[in-house]
Scaffold this active site. Sequence first.
Site, PDB file in Angstrom:
ATOM      1  N   CYS A   2       0.852  -1.179   0.000  1.00  0.00           N
ATOM      2  CA  CYS A   2       0.000   0.000   0.000  1.00  0.00           C
ATOM      3  C   CYS A   2       0.892   1.236   0.000  1.00  0.00           C
ATOM      4  O   CYS A   2       2.088   1.135   0.243  1.00  0.00           O
ATOM      5  CB  CYS A   2      -0.871   0.022   1.244  1.00  0.00           C
ATOM      6  SG  CYS A   2      -1.853  -1.467   1.399  1.00  0.00           S
ATOM      7  N   ARG A  28       1.564   1.615  -5.865  1.00  0.00           N
ATOM      8  CA  ARG A  28       1.744   0.602  -4.824  1.00  0.00           C
ATOM      9  C   ARG A  28       0.446  -0.140  -4.491  1.00  0.00           C
ATOM     10  O   ARG A  28       0.470  -1.156  -3.821  1.00  0.00           O
ATOM     11  CB  ARG A  28       2.277   1.265  -3.546  1.00  0.00           C
ATOM     12  CG  ARG A  28       3.605   1.936  -3.717  1.00  0.00           C
ATOM     13  CD  ARG A  28       4.025   2.572  -2.417  1.00  0.00           C
ATOM     14  NE  ARG A  28       4.247   1.579  -1.395  1.00  0.00           N
ATOM     15  CZ  ARG A  28       5.392   0.958  -1.182  1.00  0.00           C
ATOM     16  NH1 ARG A  28       6.435   1.245  -1.934  1.00  0.00           N
ATOM     17  NH2 ARG A  28       5.517   0.075  -0.235  1.00  0.00           N
ATOM     18  N   TRP A  72      -4.008  -1.807  -1.399  1.00  0.00           N
ATOM     19  CA  TRP A  72      -4.034  -3.049  -2.166  1.00  0.00           C
ATOM     20  C   TRP A  72      -4.592  -4.071  -1.183  1.00  0.00           C
ATOM     21  O   TRP A  72      -3.913  -4.468  -0.239  1.00  0.00           O
ATOM     22  CB  TRP A  72      -2.637  -3.424  -2.638  1.00  0.00           C
ATOM     23  CG  TRP A  72      -2.621  -4.604  -3.553  1.00  0.00           C
ATOM     24  CD1 TRP A  72      -2.854  -4.588  -4.903  1.00  0.00           C
ATOM     25  CD2 TRP A  72      -2.353  -5.969  -3.205  1.00  0.00           C
ATOM     26  NE1 TRP A  72      -2.766  -5.866  -5.406  1.00  0.00           N
ATOM     27  CE2 TRP A  72      -2.465  -6.735  -4.387  1.00  0.00           C
ATOM     28  CE3 TRP A  72      -2.056  -6.626  -2.019  1.00  0.00           C
ATOM     29  CZ2 TRP A  72      -2.275  -8.107  -4.412  1.00  0.00           C
ATOM     30  CZ3 TRP A  72      -1.869  -8.005  -2.036  1.00  0.00           C
ATOM     31  CH2 TRP A  72      -1.971  -8.722  -3.236  1.00  0.00           C
ATOM     32  N   GLU A 464      10.495 -13.232 -19.810  1.00  0.00           N
ATOM     33  CA  GLU A 464      10.268 -11.849 -19.406  1.00  0.00           C
ATOM     34  C   GLU A 464       9.306 -11.153 -20.375  1.00  0.00           C
ATOM     35  O   GLU A 464       8.419 -10.400 -19.966  1.00  0.00           O
ATOM     36  CB  GLU A 464      11.609 -11.099 -19.323  1.00  0.00           C
ATOM     37  CG  GLU A 464      11.519  -9.594 -19.186  1.00  0.00           C
ATOM     38  CD  GLU A 464      10.706  -9.116 -17.982  1.00  0.00           C
ATOM     39  OE1 GLU A 464      10.360  -9.934 -17.116  1.00  0.00           O
ATOM     40  OE2 GLU A 464      10.387  -7.909 -17.945  1.00  0.00           O
ATOM     41  N   GLU A 471       0.947  -9.041 -18.324  1.00  0.00           N
ATOM     42  CA  GLU A 471       0.558  -8.255 -17.149  1.00  0.00           C
ATOM     43  C   GLU A 471      -0.087  -6.919 -17.509  1.00  0.00           C
ATOM     44  O   GLU A 471      -0.894  -6.407 -16.747  1.00  0.00           O
ATOM     45  CB  GLU A 471       1.701  -8.075 -16.145  1.00  0.00           C
ATOM     46  CG  GLU A 471       2.775  -7.110 -16.525  1.00  0.00           C
ATOM     47  CD  GLU A 471       3.850  -6.991 -15.457  1.00  0.00           C
ATOM     48  OE1 GLU A 471       3.539  -7.015 -14.255  1.00  0.00           O
ATOM     49  OE2 GLU A 471       5.024  -6.871 -15.814  1.00  0.00           O
ATOM     50  N   HIS A 487       7.835 -30.968 -27.242  1.00  0.00           N
ATOM     51  CA  HIS A 487       7.537 -31.794 -26.071  1.00  0.00           C
ATOM     52  C   HIS A 487       6.160 -31.465 -25.497  1.00  0.00           C
ATOM     53  O   HIS A 487       5.869 -31.830 -24.365  1.00  0.00           O
ATOM     54  CB  HIS A 487       8.628 -31.612 -25.012  1.00  0.00           C
ATOM     55  CG  HIS A 487       9.989 -32.003 -25.508  1.00  0.00           C
ATOM     56  ND1 HIS A 487      10.298 -33.294 -25.876  1.00  0.00           N
ATOM     57  CD2 HIS A 487      11.114 -31.272 -25.739  1.00  0.00           C
ATOM     58  CE1 HIS A 487      11.553 -33.342 -26.291  1.00  0.00           C
ATOM     59  NE2 HIS A 487      12.065 -32.122 -26.221  1.00  0.00           N
TER      60      HIS A 487
END
Length: 586
Positions: A2, A28, A72, A464, A471, A487
């Site tokens: 937060c 944050r 948050w 990455e 995101e 595979h």
Amino acid sequence: MCGIFAYSGPRTDAATMILDGLKSLEYRGYDSWGVTVKQNNGKLFTEKHTGKIGDSTLPQMESSIGFGHTRWATHGGVTEANAHPHADWHGDIVVVHNGIVENFEQLKSNLIDQGHKFLSETDTEVIAHLAEELMKTEKDSFKVVQQVKAALHGMNAVIMFFPKEDAFFVFKNGSPIVLGKGENELFLASDPSAIRVYTADVYFLEDGEMLSLKGVDATLFDEDGKIKQIEYQKLAYEIEDAMLGNYPHFMLKEINEQPKVLQQIIDTQKDIIQDCADKITEAYGTYLVGCGTASYACLAGTYLFSKIAKRHVNFAIGSEFTYLIDFIKKESLVIALSQSGETIDIISAMKEVKAKGAQLSALTNVLGSTLYRLADHRMLLQAGPEKAVASTKAYTAKIAFLYLIAHALDKSYETGVANLSKAILEVRRIVKQAAELQEMAKKITASNNIFVLGRGVSYAAALESALKIKEVSYIHAEGFAAGELKHGVIALIEKGTPVIIFNPEDETYEDTLSAAHEVKARGAYVIGISSRENAVYDQFIKVENCKDATIIPNVVIAQLLGYYLAIERGLDPDKPRNLAKSVTVK
Ligand code: M6R
């Protein structure tokens, strides 16, 4: 997780300043927010909202002391009632908090038995009520806060506001809090970048310490309650570094800053890099540890160290490292990578590393952060504040450090600098030609899946890149080792599935090209990123060969692609859903 901002001083627009401070800390946490100020007419004002702050304003009022919080959510859903600040029943003790009070259920049930009524589902509200309860027998607010501090379990940063006394009490364990000292005024924040606009003089509170702010006097107490001198330090960056300037988003600003950041590493970090290389040489074994993007930088590091320095380094993600810690000896070296220096999975693991007597090196972007202070050896990324939730410039800065450390180990530092300089030129060119990537984003924006393939260090780049895309755009994106395709992964390829292939002209080139053919044969839309064009690519993006430093421009392409995919899909790339910049809870 937060954001906290507090002010005490002579200005009379504290409410607006606090709201501005929260706006700059919103990365944050942005589920909800709230502000409490004591107005200059003596009345307490509190306002709370769910959602982002956006261009919210507060009513006109004169106030010179107060604080605010961006949340948050952990305990309790995203509701106005759960937004901070929280107060005791009478509004005499108001609290904001970052972290988790692990024993809140027990404390709450005791307080309910004592007749307390709660308005929220949060662990935070317990802090205010506990203080209220203690004040029934102890009138000295300092002593009460000391008792509250002792009663709370978990990693927390807490500010308790006693409006009648114009006093703040602050304590922390784990979560960050920084004190800023201006001309006859004081600031508190979760991150110094929120304070930098007012002052460069800051003090990072240590775990166990307590601060008392009365008006404009700050007093620091050590763990035993003894007064301690406050040693302020100067922040090294400029005000503009923490501001958006002419950019529409911090993510784009930070992507564009990368050439400058990387050049600065070349220009200023040689000795520190050599020192780290020496530490690795002396150590019995070296471990690279990070979370999220930092973990992918660590993985890239293992390839770079192996190939360039012929040296094996171990790699683990922060949240798993404690399960591997039995391997750590006194002679081991652990290099922890963390942009914020506050990621709890790293901090907890590194405390265990220290307890085992091993050497800890920190590669972080935040001076004074918990990791920075915990470490025996410190390296600063020098990237300036990174505010977008998606890490970009801190990632390439970490890669630059690891790349140059590998070359320092190999005694070929100047070769490393030459390749990195070439990579910087490539990044400069790519960010100038970003329109091309915006066009590509338009073509693939409706895709349900995007895959990214690479081998060797480009496999780390693929992971990455996929993280960056998913995101901020919320498109399902996965990075794979190109050799793993057959595979199982190839079952996912359908007609038109975008597959990004990192294919630098290194030892992986031919095999990765085969992977491009294999996905093309199953109908994929193949985006090739390479120095050499090939007919297999439906879309080709040229990146000059910068040897192993090519990973840097390659990932910058994915950063821009992720950014433009978010824009195309009408999303806010700086504040993706459910995420927060600094993960200070487990
Ligand atoms: O501050 P840190 O580098 O320790 O953060 C680690 C991760 O939380 C962070 O990299 C996260 O994965 C980013 N959102 C990635 O863009």
